[in-house]
Design an enzyme around this catalytic site. Structure first.
Site, PDB file in Angstrom:
ATOM      1  N   PHE A   1      -3.067  15.726   4.101  1.00  0.00           N
ATOM      2  CA  PHE A   1      -3.335  15.143   2.794  1.00  0.00           C
ATOM      3  C   PHE A   1      -2.066  15.274   1.964  1.00  0.00           C
ATOM      4  CE2 PHE A   1      -4.675  15.452  -1.651  1.00  0.00           C
ATOM      5  CZ  PHE A   1      -5.311  14.223  -1.771  1.00  0.00           C
TER       6      PHE A   1
ATOM      7  N   GLU B   1       0.847  -1.210   0.000  1.00  0.00           N
ATOM      8  CA  GLU B   1       0.000   0.000   0.000  1.00  0.00           C
ATOM      9  C   GLU B   1       0.873   1.246   0.000  1.00  0.00           C
ATOM     10  OE1 GLU B   1      -2.917   1.169  -0.236  1.00  0.00           O
ATOM     11  OE2 GLU B   1      -4.461  -0.022   0.749  1.00  0.00           O
ATOM     12  N   ASP B   2       0.381   2.287  -0.635  1.00  0.00           N
ATOM     13  CA  ASP B   2       1.058   3.579  -0.573  1.00  0.00           C
ATOM     14  C   ASP B   2       0.797   4.236   0.782  1.00  0.00           C
ATOM     15  OD1 ASP B   2      -1.638   3.763  -1.142  1.00  0.00           O
ATOM     16  OD2 ASP B   2      -1.432   5.304  -2.684  1.00  0.00           O
TER      17      ASP B   2
ATOM     18  N   ARG C   1       0.817  12.255  -9.365  1.00  0.00           N
ATOM     19  CA  ARG C   1       1.367  10.912  -9.122  1.00  0.00           C
ATOM     20  C   ARG C   1       2.828  10.794  -9.549  1.00  0.00           C
ATOM     21  NH1 ARG C   1      -2.833   7.554  -7.713  1.00  0.00           N
ATOM     22  NH2 ARG C   1      -4.805   7.787  -8.837  1.00  0.00           N
TER      23      ARG C   1
ATOM     24  N   ASP D   1      -5.102   4.952   5.616  1.00  0.00           N
ATOM     25  CA  ASP D   1      -5.767   6.059   6.310  1.00  0.00           C
ATOM     26  C   ASP D   1      -6.811   5.490   7.278  1.00  0.00           C
ATOM     27  OD1 ASP D   1      -7.026   8.393   7.048  1.00  0.00           O
ATOM     28  OD2 ASP D   1      -7.764   8.896   5.060  1.00  0.00           O
TER      29      ASP D   1
END
Ligand code: 5GP
Length: 175
Positions: A152, A99-100, A165, A103
């Site tokens: 964020f 996973e990046d 990205r 959250d």
């Protein structure tokens, strides 16, 4: 730096990311030295992290991709969309979900539950970033790169409405 209507500032440099990715790969190499895991990057956000991580991993391994999305703009919708998935048999395999960022943990939990249902031998996760809600909920992630609060972030695979990205550093939203 501005992306669409939002202002961002540099937050984690490419150099720091590179060092962290190498350390995570080393840790995985050690833990899985007699195994041959399947890495399962969760698209789209983890493509860059997964590519860099896998270049550093030296144990024999396979890679397969899943695609899942719960974000619209800068907030999690709580509803998970479009799972494109596991095209090869994962029964009896040791899986490492890539996973990046985690959250709320909803995405990771969904993928992990599905994999256990498919009869995976073991399911662990590596995430470059972990946000505070995942920490609070004690979401099970064996390998974590950096801890965040609620900011964020974009860059290094992560987007804001599809943009950002391609940035090699990670940026956080200002204001
Ligand atoms: P969760 O299901 O854990 O709430 O969210 C996981 C997914 O939400 C991540 O794979 C990522 O795509 C997206 N996400 C969560 N936080 C951020 C963030 O700060 N920036 C961006 N660009 N995406 C995020």
């Amino acid at each position: 730096m501005k992306i669409k209507d939002l202002e961002f500032k540099k937050f984690i440099t490419a150099d720091r990311i590179e060092k962290k990715v190498a350390a995570l790969a080393k840790h995985i190499d050690k833990d899985y030295k007699d195994k041959s895991p399947v890495f399962l990057p969760v698209l789209n956000g983890s493509f860059m992290f997964a590519a860099d991580l896998l270049k550093e991993v030296t144990i024999p391994c396979r890679v397969s991709f899943v695609k899942i999305s719960s974000y619209a703009g800068t907030a999690s919708t709580g509803q998970l969309k479009s799972l494109i998935g596991h095209d090869e048999s994962l029964f009896g395999t040791d899986i490492i979900i890539v996973e990046d960022i985690v959250d709320t943990g909803l995405t990771l939990q969904k993928v992990s539950d599905e994999l256990k249902g498919l009869g995976a031998k073991s399911v662990e996760a590596v995430s470059l970033l972990r946000k505070q809600p995942a920490r609070e909920k004690n979401i099970d992630i064996k390998y974590i790169g950096f801890e965040l609060e609620q900011e964020f972030v974009v860059g290094y695979g992560l987007d804001y409405d599809g943009l950002g990205r391609n940035l090699k550093d990670i940026y956080s939203r200002v204001g």
